[in-house]
Design a protein around this motif. Structure first.
Motif, PDB file in Angstrom:
ATOM      1  N   UNK A 193       0.841  -1.194   0.000  1.00 26.62           N
ATOM      2  CA  UNK A 193       0.000   0.000   0.000  1.00 26.62           C
ATOM      3  C   UNK A 193       0.880   1.249   0.000  1.00 26.62           C
ATOM      4  N   UNK A 194       0.551   2.161  -0.871  1.00 25.70           N
ATOM      5  CA  UNK A 194       1.312   3.403  -0.963  1.00 25.70           C
ATOM      6  C   UNK A 194       0.423   4.584  -0.607  1.00 25.70           C
ATOM      7  N   UNK A 195       1.038   5.561   0.050  1.00 25.67           N
ATOM      8  CA  UNK A 195       0.302   6.771   0.385  1.00 25.67           C
ATOM      9  C   UNK A 195       1.224   7.986   0.292  1.00 25.67           C
ATOM     10  N   UNK A 196       0.667   9.166  -0.029  1.00 25.90           N
ATOM     11  CA  UNK A 196      -0.715   9.365  -0.463  1.00 25.90           C
ATOM     12  C   UNK A 196      -0.886   8.916  -1.914  1.00 25.90           C
ATOM     13  N   UNK A 197      -2.084   8.742  -2.381  1.00 23.68           N
ATOM     14  CA  UNK A 197      -2.279   8.381  -3.786  1.00 23.68           C
ATOM     15  C   UNK A 197      -1.939   9.522  -4.738  1.00 23.68           C
ATOM     16  N   UNK A 198      -2.184  10.739  -4.299  1.00 22.65           N
ATOM     17  CA  UNK A 198      -1.897  11.916  -5.124  1.00 22.65           C
ATOM     18  C   UNK A 198      -1.245  12.981  -4.260  1.00 22.65           C
ATOM     19  N   UNK A 199      -0.346  13.738  -4.888  1.00 18.51           N
ATOM     20  CA  UNK A 199       0.378  14.779  -4.164  1.00 18.51           C
ATOM     21  C   UNK A 199       0.677  15.918  -5.118  1.00 18.51           C
ATOM     22  N   UNK A 207       7.909  15.316 -11.386  1.00 19.33           N
ATOM     23  CA  UNK A 207       6.522  14.905 -11.603  1.00 19.33           C
ATOM     24  C   UNK A 207       6.456  13.521 -12.236  1.00 19.33           C
ATOM     25  N   UNK A 208       5.383  12.805 -11.926  1.00 21.21           N
ATOM     26  CA  UNK A 208       5.210  11.454 -12.434  1.00 21.21           C
ATOM     27  C   UNK A 208       4.622  10.577 -11.352  1.00 21.21           C
ATOM     28  N   UNK A 209       4.722   9.281 -11.554  1.00 19.71           N
ATOM     29  CA  UNK A 209       4.192   8.325 -10.585  1.00 19.71           C
ATOM     30  C   UNK A 209       5.356   7.595  -9.931  1.00 19.71           C
ATOM     31  N   UNK A 210       5.307   7.493  -8.619  1.00 23.14           N
ATOM     32  CA  UNK A 210       6.333   6.788  -7.857  1.00 23.14           C
ATOM     33  C   UNK A 210       5.766   5.462  -7.372  1.00 23.14           C
ATOM     34  N   UNK A 211       6.450   4.397  -7.745  1.00 20.44           N
ATOM     35  CA  UNK A 211       6.017   3.057  -7.352  1.00 20.44           C
ATOM     36  C   UNK A 211       7.012   2.443  -6.374  1.00 20.44           C
ATOM     37  N   UNK A 212       6.450   1.773  -5.389  1.00 23.63           N
ATOM     38  CA  UNK A 212       7.200   0.902  -4.511  1.00 23.63           C
ATOM     39  C   UNK A 212       6.898  -0.526  -4.964  1.00 23.63           C
ATOM     40  N   UNK A 213       7.905  -1.380  -5.007  1.00 19.89           N
ATOM     41  CA  UNK A 213       7.704  -2.774  -5.400  1.00 19.89           C
ATOM     42  C   UNK A 213       8.504  -3.665  -4.469  1.00 19.89           C
ATOM     43  N   UNK A 214       7.890  -4.757  -4.036  1.00 21.92           N
ATOM     44  CA  UNK A 214       8.553  -5.642  -3.088  1.00 21.92           C
ATOM     45  C   UNK A 214       8.547  -7.077  -3.575  1.00 21.92           C
ATOM     46  N   UNK A 215       9.560  -7.811  -3.127  1.00 18.15           N
ATOM     47  CA  UNK A 215       9.605  -9.245  -3.354  1.00 18.15           C
ATOM     48  C   UNK A 215       9.951  -9.899  -2.035  1.00 18.15           C
ATOM     49  N   UNK A 245       0.967   9.530  -7.327  1.00 15.10           N
ATOM     50  CA  UNK A 245       1.071  10.437  -8.484  1.00 15.10           C
ATOM     51  C   UNK A 245       1.458  11.813  -7.975  1.00 15.10           C
ATOM     52  N   UNK A 246       2.637  12.282  -8.378  1.00 15.01           N
ATOM     53  CA  UNK A 246       3.183  13.561  -7.923  1.00 15.01           C
ATOM     54  C   UNK A 246       3.152  14.579  -9.055  1.00 15.01           C
ATOM     55  N   UNK A 247       2.628  15.730  -8.733  1.00 15.10           N
ATOM     56  CA  UNK A 247       2.656  16.852  -9.681  1.00 15.10           C
ATOM     57  C   UNK A 247       3.369  18.009  -8.991  1.00 15.10           C
ATOM     58  N   UNK A 248       4.446  18.486  -9.612  1.00 15.83           N
ATOM     59  CA  UNK A 248       5.192  19.623  -9.073  1.00 15.83           C
ATOM     60  C   UNK A 248       4.972  20.813  -9.993  1.00 15.83           C
ATOM     61  N   UNK A 249       4.417  21.877  -9.433  1.00 17.22           N
ATOM     62  CA  UNK A 249       4.105  23.071 -10.220  1.00 17.22           C
ATOM     63  C   UNK A 249       5.166  24.144 -10.017  1.00 17.22           C
ATOM     64  N   UNK A 250       5.473  24.906 -11.072  1.00 18.83           N
ATOM     65  CA  UNK A 250       6.483  25.973 -10.946  1.00 18.83           C
ATOM     66  C   UNK A 250       5.972  27.127 -10.106  1.00 18.83           C
TER      67      UNK A 250
END
Lengths: 113, 111
Positions: free
Chosen positions: B5-11, B82-90, B106-111
């Motif tokens: 589980x990742x948080x937050x979903x949007x930033x 900006x973009x989507x950051x994923x965590x992945x585990x094995x 999902x991260x959006x960085x505004x100027x």
């Protein structure tokens, strides 16, 4: 730095046709993987491959899918009869060892019409 | 299998701000990777961090394996972050061979 290369970058295919996605893993890596990502969703595991055989596969990887390492450098994913729902980004990955990081290619965007 | 589980979903951030992204996982892991998916869909490997702390420029990550979470810190954010950051585990319960991905932040960085 060595990298995983995938071809083509974008493939458009008619429904029902066969498609082969190609990957060249990093040369000293022994473990190979395919993942897919449907647009807007998370990345899902399809299959892992080691020592010329499948070591694990997901429930997504049904009889329509197959993988092959036809020579010492290529690793391919074949979909025999494509469906609309096969449209996705397909990522190939490789690792030296199963406990080491997986290195991903840039992906092949597959569009089924 | 392992749940991620990742948080937050949007930033949404203003350029220059700092942020912390979190990844919780449900079982012991022997592999944890953070990825940045850029607007072209490429998965950029940020960190391989099944435990401990690592830093790479403005990014750093910490994994507390015993408490089953990992954090990704982005300092002085830029629009190119900006973009989507994923965590992945094995891990053991999910098999050594596959990575299980979270749904991403999902991260959006505004100027």
């Amino acid at each position: 730095e060595p990298e995983v290369t995938q071809t083509p970058s974008h493939q458009v295919t008619q429904m029902g046709q066969e498609v082969i996605l190609r990957c060249v893993p990093i040369s000293n890596h022994l473990y190979f993987y395919w993942y897919r990502q449907i647009l807007g969703q998370k990345v899902e595991f399809l299959v892992s491959f080691y020592n010329n055989e499948i070591s694990e596969k997901s429930e997504i990887f049904d009889d329509q899918f197959s993988v092959e390492r036809p020579d010492g450098s290529n690793f391919t994913l074949k979909i025999r009869s494509t469906k609309l729902e096969d449209s996705a980004m397909y990522f190939c990955a490789s690792s030296v060892d199963r406990n080491q990081p997986q290195h991903f290619g840039d992906g092949t965007r597959l569009s089924i019409l | 299998g392992i749940q991620v589980e990742q948080s937050p979903p949007d930033l949404i951030l203003q350029e220059g701000a700092n942020s912390t992204l979190r990844c919780n996982f449900s079982d012991s892991v022997n592999n944890l990777q953070w990825f940045h998916q850029n607007p072209w869909g490429q998965l950029i490997n940020l960190f391989y961090i099944p435990s401990g702390t690592k830093q790479n420029g403005r990014l750093s990550a910490t994994t507390v394996a015993t408490e089953r979470y990992s954090l990704l810190y982005i300092s002085s954010s830029q629009t190119t972050d900006s973009g989507v950051y994923f965590c992945a585990v094995g891990g053991l319960s999910g098999g050594y061979n596959k990575l299980i991905f979270g749904a991403g932040t999902r991260l959006a960085v505004h100027p």
